[in-house]
Enzyme design. Structure first.
Site, mmCIF file in Angstrom:
data_model
loop_
_atom_site.group_PDB
_atom_site.id
_atom_site.type_symbol
_atom_site.label_atom_id
_atom_site.label_comp_id
_atom_site.label_asym_id
_atom_site.label_seq_id
_atom_site.Cartn_x
_atom_site.Cartn_y
_atom_site.Cartn_z
ATOM 1 N N LYS A 13 0.819 -1.222 0.000
ATOM 2 C CA LYS A 13 0.000 0.000 0.000
ATOM 3 C C LYS A 13 0.847 1.265 0.000
ATOM 4 O O LYS A 13 0.572 2.201 -0.727
ATOM 5 C CB LYS A 13 -0.858 0.066 1.264
ATOM 6 C CG LYS A 13 -2.024 -0.847 1.319
ATOM 7 C CD LYS A 13 -2.939 -0.511 2.485
ATOM 8 C CE LYS A 13 -2.265 -0.403 3.830
ATOM 9 N NZ LYS A 13 -1.779 -1.640 4.412
ATOM 10 N N ARG A 90 -9.203 1.991 9.145
ATOM 11 C CA ARG A 90 -8.934 0.600 9.531
ATOM 12 C C ARG A 90 -10.062 0.012 10.354
ATOM 13 O O ARG A 90 -10.024 -1.174 10.666
ATOM 14 C CB ARG A 90 -7.664 0.548 10.391
ATOM 15 C CG ARG A 90 -6.381 0.207 9.614
ATOM 16 C CD ARG A 90 -5.271 0.339 10.604
ATOM 17 N NE ARG A 90 -4.076 -0.385 10.471
ATOM 18 C CZ ARG A 90 -2.968 0.048 9.866
ATOM 19 N NH1 ARG A 90 -2.976 1.145 9.170
ATOM 20 N NH2 ARG A 90 -1.869 -0.638 9.943
ATOM 21 N N ARG A 129 11.304 -7.352 5.652
ATOM 22 C CA ARG A 129 11.310 -5.915 5.332
ATOM 23 C C ARG A 129 12.297 -5.154 6.222
ATOM 24 O O ARG A 129 12.394 -5.397 7.413
ATOM 25 C CB ARG A 129 9.904 -5.356 5.530
ATOM 26 C CG ARG A 129 9.811 -3.860 5.271
ATOM 27 C CD ARG A 129 8.394 -3.426 5.058
ATOM 28 N NE ARG A 129 7.605 -3.410 6.278
ATOM 29 C CZ ARG A 129 6.345 -2.982 6.319
ATOM 30 N NH1 ARG A 129 5.741 -2.577 5.223
ATOM 31 N NH2 ARG A 129 5.682 -2.996 7.458
ATOM 32 N N ARG A 162 11.552 -2.440 11.386
ATOM 33 C CA ARG A 162 10.505 -1.777 12.173
ATOM 34 C C ARG A 162 10.222 -2.602 13.417
ATOM 35 O O ARG A 162 10.208 -3.824 13.360
ATOM 36 C CB ARG A 162 9.229 -1.660 11.331
ATOM 37 C CG ARG A 162 9.174 -0.396 10.523
ATOM 38 C CD ARG A 162 7.991 -0.357 9.598
ATOM 39 N NE ARG A 162 6.708 -0.676 10.208
ATOM 40 C CZ ARG A 162 5.534 -0.420 9.612
ATOM 41 N NH1 ARG A 162 5.509 0.155 8.427
ATOM 42 N NH2 ARG A 162 4.416 -0.740 10.202
ATOM 43 N N ARG A 173 -0.952 -8.020 13.819
ATOM 44 C CA ARG A 173 -1.444 -7.011 12.869
ATOM 45 C C ARG A 173 -2.290 -7.644 11.771
ATOM 46 O O ARG A 173 -3.301 -7.081 11.365
ATOM 47 C CB ARG A 173 -0.250 -6.252 12.270
ATOM 48 C CG ARG A 173 0.390 -5.306 13.295
ATOM 49 C CD ARG A 173 1.838 -5.002 12.950
ATOM 50 N NE ARG A 173 1.966 -4.243 11.735
ATOM 51 C CZ ARG A 173 3.014 -4.349 10.901
ATOM 52 N NH1 ARG A 173 3.999 -5.189 11.161
ATOM 53 N NH2 ARG A 173 3.062 -3.614 9.833
#
Ligand code: AMP
Length: 224
Positions: A13, A90, A129, A162, A173
């Site tokens: 996204k 969300r 990531r 992160r 999540r």
């Protein structure tokens, strides 16, 4: 034009929101980026959201809606063509809040682009990531490895993982996405707003398909 990009964490996204914003003269409104920036700068907002971000939990709706409202004020006074929302709304409460604040401004959501990616692929993308702590550029240990000195080629910032990309936080999540955010797709589909795009292909092809889907929507609206 106000566009919502919806999809699970790791669906691309953020990257696609950047591309869409620059292609169509829109402002990217990423609530995750805004919260992280507040945390780095040590603002009152940053202190308020710190714990939620670390645990991968949702920041309360009233806090989230208030920063979006601020962004919409800035967009209106800056004279841009609208916004692309990344990671927002969300929850049902946020969707209702967004609709109300846009209506008060005489605006409405033009489209909701859903990025569709299988869950197994998401976990692999998220766990590998890495991000630049300074400019936010993303890397992937396998698909786009960071430089061996651990410094971003673009800005020289340190490349980090992160704090919410640990396996435990990723699972939390993704579960939150399934429970709270995925139902929004039916809500928007009932209004005829959803454009579904295959997010499990190269970045370039995803970008192309989003562009085609939005162009198709504009052509349809133009002929109504
Ligand atoms: P993201 O970068 O979109 O994955 O967001 C990172 C974290 O910021 C999330 O795990 C939440 O803790 C928080 N966050 C971002 N956007 C929202 C939102 N719309 N509502 C609630 N919390 C959010």
């Amino acid at each position: 034009m106000y566009v919502v990009l919806i999809g699970p964490q790791g669906s691309g996204k953020g990257t696609q929101a950047d591309k869409l914003a620059s292609a169509r003269g829109l402002v990217k409104v990423s609530t995750g980026d805004l919260f992280r920036a507040g945390r780095t700068a040590g603002t009152p907002l940053g202190k308020l959201v710190d714990g939620y971000l670390d645990k991968g939990e949702l920041v309360p709706d009233d806090v989230t809606l208030s920063i979006v409202d601020e962004q919409l004020d800035a967009i209106e006074s800056g004279g841009s063509h609208g916004a692309v929302f990344d990671g927002f709304p969300r929850t049902e409460g946020q969707a209702a809040g967004l609709e109300a604040t846009l209506r008060n401004r005489g605006k409405a959501i033009a489209a909701v682009v859903e990025l569709d990616v299988p869950e197994a692929e998401l976990v692999e993308r998220l766990a590998g990531r890495r991000v630049c702590s300074q400019c936010g550029r993303t890397f992937h240990l396998t698909f786009d490895p960071p430089p061996s000195d651990g410094l971003c080629e673009t800005c020289g910032g340190a490349i980090v993982q992160r704090t919410d990309d640990t396996e435990e936080a990723i699972r939390r999540r993704l579960a939150l996405y399934r429970d709270q955010t995925a139902p929004l797709i039916s809500y928007y589909a009932a209004q005829g707003l959803v454009l579904r795009v295959n997010g499990n292909q190269s970045m370039e092809l995803v970008e192309r398909d989003i562009g085609l889907a939005l162009d198709g929507l504009e052509t349809r609206k133009g002929s109504e």
